[in-house]
Design an enzyme around this catalytic site. Structure first.
Site, mmCIF file in Angstrom:
data_model
loop_
_atom_site.group_PDB
_atom_site.id
_atom_site.type_symbol
_atom_site.label_atom_id
_atom_site.label_comp_id
_atom_site.label_asym_id
_atom_site.label_seq_id
_atom_site.Cartn_x
_atom_site.Cartn_y
_atom_site.Cartn_z
ATOM 1 N N GLY A 155 0.858 -1.192 0.000
ATOM 2 C CA GLY A 155 0.000 0.000 0.000
ATOM 3 C C GLY A 155 0.886 1.230 0.000
ATOM 4 O O GLY A 155 2.067 1.179 -0.366
ATOM 5 N N ARG A 156 0.307 2.348 0.462
ATOM 6 C CA ARG A 156 1.050 3.621 0.426
ATOM 7 C C ARG A 156 2.402 3.511 1.129
ATOM 8 O O ARG A 156 3.435 3.946 0.598
ATOM 9 C CB ARG A 156 0.262 4.713 1.145
ATOM 10 N N ILE A 157 2.405 2.960 2.336
ATOM 11 C CA ILE A 157 3.652 2.950 3.121
ATOM 12 C C ILE A 157 4.644 1.946 2.532
ATOM 13 O O ILE A 157 5.831 2.248 2.379
ATOM 14 C CB ILE A 157 3.359 2.674 4.609
ATOM 15 N N THR A 236 6.982 -2.336 11.228
ATOM 16 C CA THR A 236 6.430 -1.039 11.649
ATOM 17 C C THR A 236 4.919 -1.017 11.366
ATOM 18 O O THR A 236 4.340 0.067 11.261
ATOM 19 C CB THR A 236 7.113 0.139 10.905
ATOM 20 N N SER A 237 4.304 -2.197 11.243
ATOM 21 C CA SER A 237 2.866 -2.224 10.917
ATOM 22 C C SER A 237 2.043 -2.385 12.195
ATOM 23 O O SER A 237 1.714 -1.389 12.850
ATOM 24 C CB SER A 237 2.570 -3.316 9.887
ATOM 25 N N ARG A 238 1.749 -3.622 12.559
ATOM 26 C CA ARG A 238 1.065 -3.910 13.816
ATOM 27 C C ARG A 238 1.707 -5.150 14.426
ATOM 28 O O ARG A 238 2.030 -6.114 13.710
ATOM 29 C CB ARG A 238 -0.425 -4.171 13.587
ATOM 30 N N GLU A 267 1.097 -4.293 23.227
ATOM 31 C CA GLU A 267 1.663 -2.984 23.613
ATOM 32 C C GLU A 267 0.935 -2.435 24.831
ATOM 33 O O GLU A 267 -0.282 -2.602 24.935
ATOM 34 C CB GLU A 267 1.524 -2.006 22.445
ATOM 35 N N HIS A 285 6.624 2.185 19.223
ATOM 36 C CA HIS A 285 5.548 2.527 18.269
ATOM 37 C C HIS A 285 5.599 4.014 17.895
ATOM 38 O O HIS A 285 4.676 4.777 18.197
ATOM 39 C CB HIS A 285 4.172 2.163 18.857
HETATM 40 C C1 GLV Z 1 -0.032 4.154 13.716
HETATM 41 O O1 GLV Z 1 0.368 3.082 14.033
HETATM 42 C C2 GLV Z 1 -1.139 4.356 12.851
HETATM 43 O O2 GLV Z 1 -1.851 3.394 12.536
HETATM 44 O O3 GLV Z 1 -1.351 5.492 12.423
#
Ligand code: GLV
Length: 324
Positions: A155-157, A236-238, A267, A285
């Protein structure tokens, strides 16, 4: 009477200004996190809520808010919200994509580089007063230039992360149920491959999928076993996209070289095994944690909350079917 909007936690002030122009704002201006029972109580008379990813907006909480018409989350991920329950009640859910894409891609790269080149270990070493001289083998890490990056979720990221890889002369593989348009794949020099192949061939595997039932533990024992012993996992997602105990076991057994993690399964708790491992870089996070970006996210959520309650179309509806 003005509609009532709950703001569950501290936000950047611009958001409060936007909301106060139109609504009676019940603002919990602190860093504490409301539990489900408190949220349910505070939402009893609210038409809108501006929330954060720490707020558990499950079906029960949503069910206890009879007047609720909009849930505006200051995040791109919305796995803390039971969207089907909201949709069933015709409550609009909005999120804040776009404004955080580049900051999150930057952080992903900072984490990747820090993990490959052992930056936190090097800094700890220096601060501990252990640095005596330059040594040929002091704190050596892994190559990044020319290696293979596997982007899971395009996706975008994921795309922004891939774009940065061009500067490192990397080969980029990506796994996603939807192949990217040919022109974009060519521009990013990214090759669409099945996840198993990506895991087998990548030197860095970077995760960018949303958390859904289909992506929970997407990376478990079987997937970790497919990775190269010299490879690194970056997330860096979930957190729940990775089976954390399985990752700890894999790292302990040397099935992969290391990991860079900005997100965790429970978390803010971090698996104690991760805290023990020297080849893991851990962040709290902070993917989108840039002042200007967070401020934009707050304002975006506030504006979408206003839009819905004024009968206008919000910019980023998660469940547009509710809007008709
Ligand atoms: C951060 O983790 C977000 O989902 O914006």
């Amino acid at each position: 009477m003005k509609p009532r909007v709950l703001v569950t936690r501290h936000v950047y002030p611009a958001a409060i200004g936007i909301l106060q122009e139109h609504f009676a704002v019940d603002y919990q201006d602190g860093h504490g996190v409301m539990d489900a029972a408190t949220l349910a109580r505070r939402l009893q008379h609210a038409q809108g809520v501006v929330c954060q990813l720490t707020d558990p907006l499950g079906a029960e909480v949503i069910g206890s808010a009879p007047a609720l018409r909009v849930i505006a989350t200051i995040a791109v991920g919305h796995d803390n919200i039971d969207v089907p329950a909201a949709t069933a009640r015709r409550i609009v859910v909005t999120n804040t994509p776009g404004v955080l894409t580049e900051a999150t891609a930057d952080l992903t790269w900072a984490l990747l580089l820090a993990t490959a080149r052992r930056l936190p270990a090097a800094e700890r070493f220096l601060r501990a007063g252990e640095w005596r001289r330059w040594d040929v083998d002091l704190l050596c890490g892994a190559d990044v230039q020319g290696r293979t990056l596997g982007v899971v979720g395009f996706g975008r990221i994921g795309q922004a992360v891939a774009r940065r890889a061009l500067g490192f002369g990397m080969r980029v593989l990506y796994a996603d149920p939807e192949p990217a348009p040919e022109a974009l794949a060519q521009e990013l020099r990214a090759q669409h491959v099945p996840l198993d192949l990506l895991l087998q061939q990548s030197d860095f595997v970077s995760l960018h999928v949303p958390l859904r039932e289909s992506t929970r533990h997407l990376i478990g024992v079987a997937q970790l076993c497919r990775m190269k012993r010299t490879a690194f996992l970056i997330n860096t997602s979930r957190g729940p996209v990775v089976d954390e105990p399985a990752l700890v076991a894999a790292l302990e057994e040397g099935l992969l070289a290391g990991a860079g993690l900005d997100v965790f399964e429970h978390e803010p708790r971090v698996h104690p095994g991760l805290l023990e491992l020297p080849n893991v870089v851990l962040l709290p996070h902070v993917g989108s944690a840039v002042t200007s970006v967070r401020s934009l996210m707050c304002a975006l959520a506030a504006r979408d909350c206003v839009a819905v309650l004024r009968g206008e179309r919000p910019q980023h509806p998660v469940n547009p079917e509710v809007l008709g």
